[in-house]
Scaffold this motif. Structure first.
Motif, PDB file in Angstrom:
ATOM      1  N   PRO A  24      16.588  63.235  83.378  1.00 39.67           N
ATOM      2  CA  PRO A  24      16.995  64.684  83.505  1.00 39.67           C
ATOM      3  C   PRO A  24      17.151  65.370  81.771  1.00 39.67           C
ATOM      4  N   VAL A  25      17.553  64.580  81.002  1.00 37.94           N
ATOM      5  CA  VAL A  25      17.973  64.673  79.601  1.00 37.94           C
ATOM      6  C   VAL A  25      17.763  63.480  78.910  1.00 37.94           C
ATOM      7  N   PHE A  26      17.437  63.315  77.652  1.00 39.49           N
ATOM      8  CA  PHE A  26      17.570  62.058  76.773  1.00 39.49           C
ATOM      9  C   PHE A  26      18.740  61.682  76.530  1.00 39.49           C
ATOM     10  N   ASP A  27      19.068  60.302  76.466  1.00 39.36           N
ATOM     11  CA  ASP A  27      20.075  59.846  76.022  1.00 39.36           C
ATOM     12  C   ASP A  27      20.602  60.280  74.587  1.00 39.36           C
ATOM     13  N   PRO A  28      21.644  60.986  74.420  1.00 34.16           N
ATOM     14  CA  PRO A  28      21.944  61.482  73.150  1.00 34.16           C
ATOM     15  C   PRO A  28      22.719  60.562  72.242  1.00 34.16           C
ATOM     16  N   THR A  29      22.829  59.123  72.620  1.00 37.55           N
ATOM     17  CA  THR A  29      23.620  58.412  71.608  1.00 37.55           C
ATOM     18  C   THR A  29      23.121  58.215  70.321  1.00 37.55           C
ATOM     19  N   PHE A  30      23.730  58.546  69.307  1.00 38.92           N
ATOM     20  CA  PHE A  30      23.391  58.266  67.914  1.00 38.92           C
ATOM     21  C   PHE A  30      23.413  56.927  67.668  1.00 38.92           C
ATOM     22  N   HIS A  31      22.023  56.362  67.234  1.00 41.12           N
ATOM     23  CA  HIS A  31      22.046  54.856  67.025  1.00 41.12           C
ATOM     24  C   HIS A  31      21.016  54.612  65.917  1.00 41.12           C
ATOM     25  N   PHE A  32      20.984  53.222  65.737  1.00 41.31           N
ATOM     26  CA  PHE A  32      20.043  52.723  64.717  1.00 41.31           C
ATOM     27  C   PHE A  32      19.637  51.473  65.166  1.00 41.31           C
ATOM     28  N   HIS A  33      18.429  51.099  64.737  1.00 44.80           N
ATOM     29  CA  HIS A  33      17.789  49.520  64.922  1.00 44.80           C
ATOM     30  C   HIS A  33      16.756  49.250  63.798  1.00 44.80           C
ATOM     31  N   PRO A  34      16.424  47.827  63.681  1.00 44.08           N
ATOM     32  CA  PRO A  34      15.681  47.542  62.748  1.00 44.08           C
ATOM     33  C   PRO A  34      14.437  47.670  62.883  1.00 44.08           C
ATOM     34  N   GLU A  35      13.826  48.192  64.152  1.00 46.64           N
ATOM     35  CA  GLU A  35      12.402  48.278  64.384  1.00 46.64           C
ATOM     36  C   GLU A  35      11.908  49.834  63.922  1.00 46.64           C
ATOM     37  N   ILE A  36      10.695  49.831  63.614  1.00 52.06           N
ATOM     38  CA  ILE A  36      10.082  51.120  63.409  1.00 52.06           C
ATOM     39  C   ILE A  36       9.964  51.593  64.710  1.00 52.06           C
ATOM     40  N   GLU A  37       9.858  52.978  64.986  1.00 52.20           N
ATOM     41  CA  GLU A  37       9.804  53.761  66.025  1.00 52.20           C
ATOM     42  C   GLU A  37       8.687  54.985  66.141  1.00 52.20           C
ATOM     43  N   VAL A  38       7.697  55.059  66.869  1.00 55.10           N
ATOM     44  CA  VAL A  38       6.889  56.132  67.130  1.00 55.10           C
ATOM     45  C   VAL A  38       7.317  56.445  68.575  1.00 55.10           C
ATOM     46  N   ALA A  39       7.517  57.932  68.509  1.00 55.46           N
ATOM     47  CA  ALA A  39       7.870  58.496  69.729  1.00 55.46           C
ATOM     48  C   ALA A  39       7.282  59.754  70.053  1.00 55.46           C
ATOM     49  N   SER A  40       6.579  60.025  71.280  1.00 56.12           N
ATOM     50  CA  SER A  40       5.888  61.077  71.416  1.00 56.12           C
ATOM     51  C   SER A  40       6.602  61.801  72.689  1.00 56.12           C
ATOM     52  N   VAL A  41       7.087  62.855  72.334  1.00 57.17           N
ATOM     53  CA  VAL A  41       7.774  63.724  73.165  1.00 57.17           C
ATOM     54  C   VAL A  41       6.819  64.507  74.167  1.00 57.17           C
ATOM     55  N   GLU A  42       6.822  64.036  75.586  1.00 58.60           N
ATOM     56  CA  GLU A  42       5.785  64.691  76.407  1.00 58.60           C
ATOM     57  C   GLU A  42       6.133  66.083  77.005  1.00 58.60           C
ATOM     58  N   SER A  43       7.672  65.898  77.294  1.00 60.14           N
ATOM     59  CA  SER A  43       8.251  67.204  77.920  1.00 60.14           C
ATOM     60  C   SER A  43       9.506  67.144  77.509  1.00 60.14           C
ATOM     61  N   SER A  44      10.116  68.333  77.073  1.00 62.49           N
ATOM     62  CA  SER A  44      11.481  68.500  76.761  1.00 62.49           C
ATOM     63  C   SER A  44      11.812  69.215  75.582  1.00 62.49           C
TER      64      SER A  44
END
Length: 169
Positions: A24-44
């Motif tokens: 219904p909504v994205f998890d709003p937890t502010f976080h970090f991780h050692p991985e590189i991330e590519v995110a495609s927002v399809e809807s929202s």
């Protein structure tokens, strides 16, 4: 601004983690991780917090985040249009995941520069992102060499797009 460390479950079966998010909504937890991330927002749509920056995000946006950069996607529950309104595909990988020196190959110079620029986070938007977003969306159905080739194709496409840096540091 720092958030909690997020340990992501990468397996020995794959050097690339791909997941489809449908909530219904994205998890709003502010976080970090050692991985590189590519995110495609399809809807929202909502607010993207990366490091010390807050920017708006919307359907069709691509976000490239370097390792260890704190981030969060926030969208208001009142904006949700249903149980799968917040949709994205997220790809995560380690810089050294393909072996030491892989991204140092001369052929990957532009990709290496793109990944260096991702240390502050990059927001890519506009019609030019469509091809890359389609490739990102196709990755959950792949594995093995096809998944690696797909990621490299995505990164190559992103080198031709103009991204806006997100965080100031």
């Amino acid at each position: 601004m720092e958030g909690p460390f997020a340990k992501l479950p990468l397996t020995h079966a794959s050097s690339i983690r791909v997941r489809s998010v449908r909530q219904p909504v994205f998890d709003p937890t502010f976080h970090f991780h050692p991985e590189i991330e590519v995110a495609s927002v399809e809807s929202s749509h909502g607010q993207l917090i990366v490091g010390d920056a807050i920017k708006s995000f919307a359907s069709g946006d691509l976000v490239l985040l370097g390792p260890n950069i704190p981030h969060s996607y926030y969208n208001a529950p009142r904006d949700s249009a249903g149980p799968s309104w917040a949709r994205s595909t997220v790809v995560q990988f380690h810089y050294e995941g393909f072996g030491p020196g892989f991204f140092e190959l001369p052929d990957l110079r532009a990709v290496r520069q793109l990944l260096a620029a991702s240390a502050r986070g990059l927001l890519l938007r506009g019609r030019e992102t469509r091809d890359a977003a389609e490739l990102v969306a196709s990755l959950p159905g792949t594995s093995g060499a096809a998944r690696i080739a797909g990621l490299l194709n995505i990164l190559e496409l992103l080198t031709h797009l103009e991204g806006s840096p997100l965080s100031t540091r």
